[in-house]
Scaffold this motif. Structure first.
Motif, PDB file in Angstrom:
ATOM      1  N   ASP A  66       0.359  34.795  10.447  1.00 41.17           N
ATOM      2  CA  ASP A  66       1.054  35.332  11.552  1.00 41.17           C
ATOM      3  C   ASP A  66       1.270  36.649  11.817  1.00 41.17           C
ATOM      4  N   GLY A  67       0.138  37.645  11.712  1.00 40.75           N
ATOM      5  CA  GLY A  67       0.024  38.961  11.886  1.00 40.75           C
ATOM      6  C   GLY A  67       0.518  39.833  10.847  1.00 40.75           C
ATOM      7  N   VAL A  68       0.812  39.056   9.562  1.00 38.91           N
ATOM      8  CA  VAL A  68       1.529  40.052   8.400  1.00 38.91           C
ATOM      9  C   VAL A  68       0.740  39.658   7.082  1.00 38.91           C
ATOM     10  N   LEU A  69       0.381  40.726   6.499  1.00 41.62           N
ATOM     11  CA  LEU A  69      -0.223  40.841   5.226  1.00 41.62           C
ATOM     12  C   LEU A  69       0.464  40.201   4.149  1.00 41.62           C
ATOM     13  N   SER A  70       0.258  38.788   3.768  1.00 41.90           N
ATOM     14  CA  SER A  70       0.927  37.948   2.712  1.00 41.90           C
ATOM     15  C   SER A  70       0.364  37.514   1.649  1.00 41.90           C
ATOM     16  N   ALA A  71       0.956  37.370   0.575  1.00 45.09           N
ATOM     17  CA  ALA A  71       0.521  36.713  -0.575  1.00 45.09           C
ATOM     18  C   ALA A  71       0.503  35.201  -0.669  1.00 45.09           C
ATOM     19  N   PRO A  72      -0.829  34.712  -0.595  1.00 45.09           N
ATOM     20  CA  PRO A  72      -0.841  33.230  -0.390  1.00 45.09           C
ATOM     21  C   PRO A  72       0.008  32.347  -1.396  1.00 45.09           C
ATOM     22  N   ASP A  73      -0.214  33.006  -2.876  1.00 46.12           N
ATOM     23  CA  ASP A  73       0.691  32.143  -3.790  1.00 46.12           C
ATOM     24  C   ASP A  73       2.200  32.015  -3.387  1.00 46.12           C
ATOM     25  N   VAL A  74       2.832  33.044  -2.947  1.00 50.48           N
ATOM     26  CA  VAL A  74       4.103  33.335  -2.666  1.00 50.48           C
ATOM     27  C   VAL A  74       4.325  32.201  -1.637  1.00 50.48           C
ATOM     28  N   GLU A  75       3.556  32.306  -0.565  1.00 53.48           N
ATOM     29  CA  GLU A  75       3.698  31.390   0.656  1.00 53.48           C
ATOM     30  C   GLU A  75       3.679  30.049   0.374  1.00 53.48           C
ATOM     31  N   PHE A  76       2.711  29.898  -0.709  1.00 54.01           N
ATOM     32  CA  PHE A  76       2.863  28.263  -1.068  1.00 54.01           C
ATOM     33  C   PHE A  76       3.978  27.780  -1.857  1.00 54.01           C
ATOM     34  N   TYR A  77       4.565  28.959  -2.898  1.00 56.70           N
ATOM     35  CA  TYR A  77       5.853  28.506  -3.437  1.00 56.70           C
ATOM     36  C   TYR A  77       7.025  28.264  -2.442  1.00 56.70           C
ATOM     37  N   LYS A  78       7.051  29.208  -1.250  1.00 56.66           N
ATOM     38  CA  LYS A  78       8.006  28.912  -0.191  1.00 56.66           C
ATOM     39  C   LYS A  78       8.083  27.624   0.435  1.00 56.66           C
ATOM     40  N   LEU A  79       6.617  26.794   0.430  1.00 57.22           N
ATOM     41  CA  LEU A  79       6.555  25.526   1.033  1.00 57.22           C
ATOM     42  C   LEU A  79       7.351  24.436  -0.016  1.00 57.22           C
ATOM     43  N   ALA A  80       7.160  24.941  -1.295  1.00 58.17           N
ATOM     44  CA  ALA A  80       8.036  23.698  -2.189  1.00 58.17           C
ATOM     45  C   ALA A  80       9.495  24.162  -2.279  1.00 58.17           C
ATOM     46  N   ASN A  81       9.831  25.263  -2.011  1.00 62.45           N
ATOM     47  CA  ASN A  81      11.365  25.859  -1.752  1.00 62.45           C
ATOM     48  C   ASN A  81      11.533  26.742  -0.938  1.00 62.45           C
ATOM     49  N   PRO A  82      11.789  26.398   0.311  1.00 67.54           N
ATOM     50  CA  PRO A  82      12.078  27.664   1.261  1.00 67.54           C
ATOM     51  C   PRO A  82      13.147  28.276   1.079  1.00 67.54           C
ATOM     52  N   GLU A  83      14.149  28.096  -0.044  1.00 71.13           N
ATOM     53  CA  GLU A  83      15.338  29.097  -0.283  1.00 71.13           C
ATOM     54  C   GLU A  83      14.769  30.096  -1.413  1.00 71.13           C
ATOM     55  N   LEU A  84      13.581  30.024  -1.895  1.00 70.63           N
ATOM     56  CA  LEU A  84      12.909  30.863  -2.733  1.00 70.63           C
ATOM     57  C   LEU A  84      13.065  32.302  -2.398  1.00 70.63           C
ATOM     58  N   ALA A  85      13.609  33.199  -3.184  1.00 70.42           N
ATOM     59  CA  ALA A  85      13.541  34.614  -2.917  1.00 70.42           C
ATOM     60  C   ALA A  85      12.285  35.102  -3.803  1.00 70.42           C
ATOM     61  N   ALA A  86      11.262  35.040  -2.943  1.00 73.11           N
ATOM     62  CA  ALA A  86      10.005  35.638  -3.613  1.00 73.11           C
ATOM     63  C   ALA A  86       9.566  36.644  -2.937  1.00 73.11           C
ATOM     64  N   SER A  87       9.017  37.754  -3.883  1.00 74.34           N
ATOM     65  CA  SER A  87       8.387  38.963  -3.022  1.00 74.34           C
ATOM     66  C   SER A  87       7.256  39.554  -4.230  1.00 74.34           C
ATOM     67  N   THR A  88       6.419  40.473  -3.663  1.00 76.44           N
ATOM     68  CA  THR A  88       5.322  41.065  -4.437  1.00 76.44           C
ATOM     69  C   THR A  88       5.355  42.402  -4.236  1.00 76.44           C
ATOM     70  N   THR A  89       5.238  43.263  -5.316  1.00 74.00           N
ATOM     71  CA  THR A  89       5.344  44.662  -5.472  1.00 74.00           C
ATOM     72  C   THR A  89       4.200  45.516  -4.776  1.00 74.00           C
ATOM     73  N   TYR A  90       2.882  45.011  -5.132  1.00 77.61           N
ATOM     74  CA  TYR A  90       1.702  45.319  -4.342  1.00 77.61           C
ATOM     75  C   TYR A  90       0.865  44.084  -3.753  1.00 77.61           C
ATOM     76  N   LEU A  91       0.545  44.240  -2.656  1.00 75.00           N
ATOM     77  CA  LEU A  91      -0.532  43.238  -2.079  1.00 75.00           C
ATOM     78  C   LEU A  91      -1.638  44.045  -1.665  1.00 75.00           C
ATOM     79  N   LEU A  92      -2.939  43.333  -2.181  1.00 80.42           N
ATOM     80  CA  LEU A  92      -4.218  44.178  -1.927  1.00 80.42           C
ATOM     81  C   LEU A  92      -4.915  42.883  -1.503  1.00 80.42           C
ATOM     82  N   LYS A  93      -6.015  43.304  -0.462  1.00 77.90           N
ATOM     83  CA  LYS A  93      -6.654  42.271   0.180  1.00 77.90           C
ATOM     84  C   LYS A  93      -7.941  41.799  -0.435  1.00 77.90           C
ATOM     85  N   LYS A  94      -8.525  42.451  -1.187  1.00 81.51           N
ATOM     86  CA  LYS A  94      -9.994  42.119  -1.825  1.00 81.51           C
ATOM     87  C   LYS A  94      -9.516  40.992  -3.083  1.00 81.51           C
TER      88      LYS A  94
END
Length: 200
Positions: free
Chosen positions: A9-37
């Motif tokens: 949706d136009g935002v650089l995101s961590a696929p794993d974190v987004e997957f976890y949020k599907l399991a628990n929408p209330e999950l407070a998940a974040s990533t310090t560094y996001l790298l594309k490759k």
């Protein structure tokens, strides 16, 4: 830190974190560094001209610890995966964070060697390994899997907390709250034992 980040949706995101949020929408998940490759973090950071600052990761973890009762840190690959070009590895970061560790290992052929070596290296570095979770990535011979689990517990002297069964469609597992609650309770039990000074 995650390599292989994607535009969602136009935002650089961590696929794993987004997957976890599907399991628990209330999950407070974040990533310090996001790298594309999608490769080792040290190479992705070099190619994207990102300077990995360990203090930034540690400060992020400390902030999350103050704001949350429980913080789960997912490692980037195995314990010896380099995070920077100078050879600073996931293992080095684990030592600095001083958090108890749960190893996630596959169940099939080859897992005994990989898992035992990982557990032993962590112990040599003074890191408290509180348990192992077996992740069934494919449909394997049950007898082989069960013997792998038995030998891993015997050789590492670390308890296997549970096994995530093979699921053709992982999204369907989100409805299995009983399995998730069982694994979480085992993790909390291990963490309580660690705080009480019990060693494995």
């Amino acid at each position: 830190m995650q390599s292989g980040a994607e535009m969602i949706d136009g935002v650089l995101s961590a696929p794993d974190v987004e997957f976890y949020k599907l399991a628990n929408p209330e999950l407070a998940a974040s990533t310090t560094y996001l790298l594309k490759k999608p490769c080792s973090p040290h190479l992705a950071a070099r190619e994207e001209e990102v300077q990995i600052e360990v203090n930034k990761i540690i400060e992020h973890y400390q902030q999350l610890s103050r704001e949350n009762e429980f913080v789960l840190i997912e490692g980037a690959g195995g314990v010896m995966v380099p995070l920077r070009d100078d050879g600073y590895s996931m293992l080095d970061l684990m030592k600095e964070l001083s958090a108890p560790v749960v190893i996630v290992a596959r169940t099939g052929v080859g897992t005994i060697n990989h898992t035992v070596l990982t557990a032993e290296r962590l112990k040599q570095e003074g890191i408290n390994v509180i348990g192992i979770i077996m992740n069934q990535m494919t449909i394997e011979d049950t007898k082989v899997e069960q013997d792998n689990i038995r030998m891993i517990e015997l050789m590492t002297r670390v308890p296997v907390l549970g096994m995530i069964p093979y699921i053709e469609n992982p999204l369907s597992a989100f409805g299995d709250s009983e399995m998730l609650e069982h694994l979480f309770s085992k993790l909390m039990e291990g963490d309580s034992n660690e705080r009480a000074g019990k060693s494995f």
